[in-house]
Design an enzyme around this catalytic site. Sequence first.
Site, PDB file in Angstrom:
ATOM      1  CB  ALA A 136       1.517  20.947  12.545  1.00  0.00           C
ATOM      2  CG  HIS A 137       0.982  16.097  11.514  1.00  0.00           C
ATOM      3  ND1 HIS A 137       0.222  15.326  12.351  1.00  0.00           N
ATOM      4  CD2 HIS A 137       2.148  16.272  12.150  1.00  0.00           C
ATOM      5  CE1 HIS A 137       0.898  15.027  13.437  1.00  0.00           C
ATOM      6  NE2 HIS A 137       2.077  15.609  13.356  1.00  0.00           N
TER       7      HIS A 137
END
Length: 211
Positions: A136-137
């Site tokens: 994820a980010h």
Amino acid sequence: KKPSFVFWSLYEFLERAKKLDSKSIISPNCVVGNNTSISKTGVIIEDDVIIDDNVIIKAGVVIKKGAKVGPGCVIGSNGLEVKDTIFGKIIISHKGGVVINHNVEIGALCTINQGIGEKMTQIGSNTKLDCGVHIAHSCSIGSGNIITANVTFGGSVFTGTNVFFGLNATIKNGVKLEDGCFVGAGSVVTKNVEKNALVFGCPAKFIRKVE
């Protein structure tokens, strides 16, 4: 209005104003498979990179020398950060970029999200990802990590060097794992992990030190 509403409204307004106008630079010494889509702007792909079939590479991605990307991967996609803003309840824009460092190997069907804000997503040199890994980010994955199939990283996870992740492990947002950790298969890691620790379980608990 709540402070969070004002913050995310301003954030989204500024992110939407950003433009990646620089033309993508793709080395003539890399290999690109069939049906692969690479953004015409904001991508840098260095020498000796191998990109397999049916890969999608979005703007803001840098892939450094000797890296390999397996079939069906999506690199530089938006994460899922949902906020109330003046634009409605939306998935916040992710334009922080992705850097895949030297000699990283990424298996089939992996997804690596853009960083959020100014904090890019990074994968350190010589790290290996098996199939179906999701990062994820704004994660910072250290060098020499081994990440087996279907491991999931929440946003802003930090890992040191030479960390091992067993099958189907899940790492919660914001967790930090120091050098030499070993995460057992199926574990759910919700807290920071100290150097050379073996953790296992749901939630993951310290078992012993790794030699």
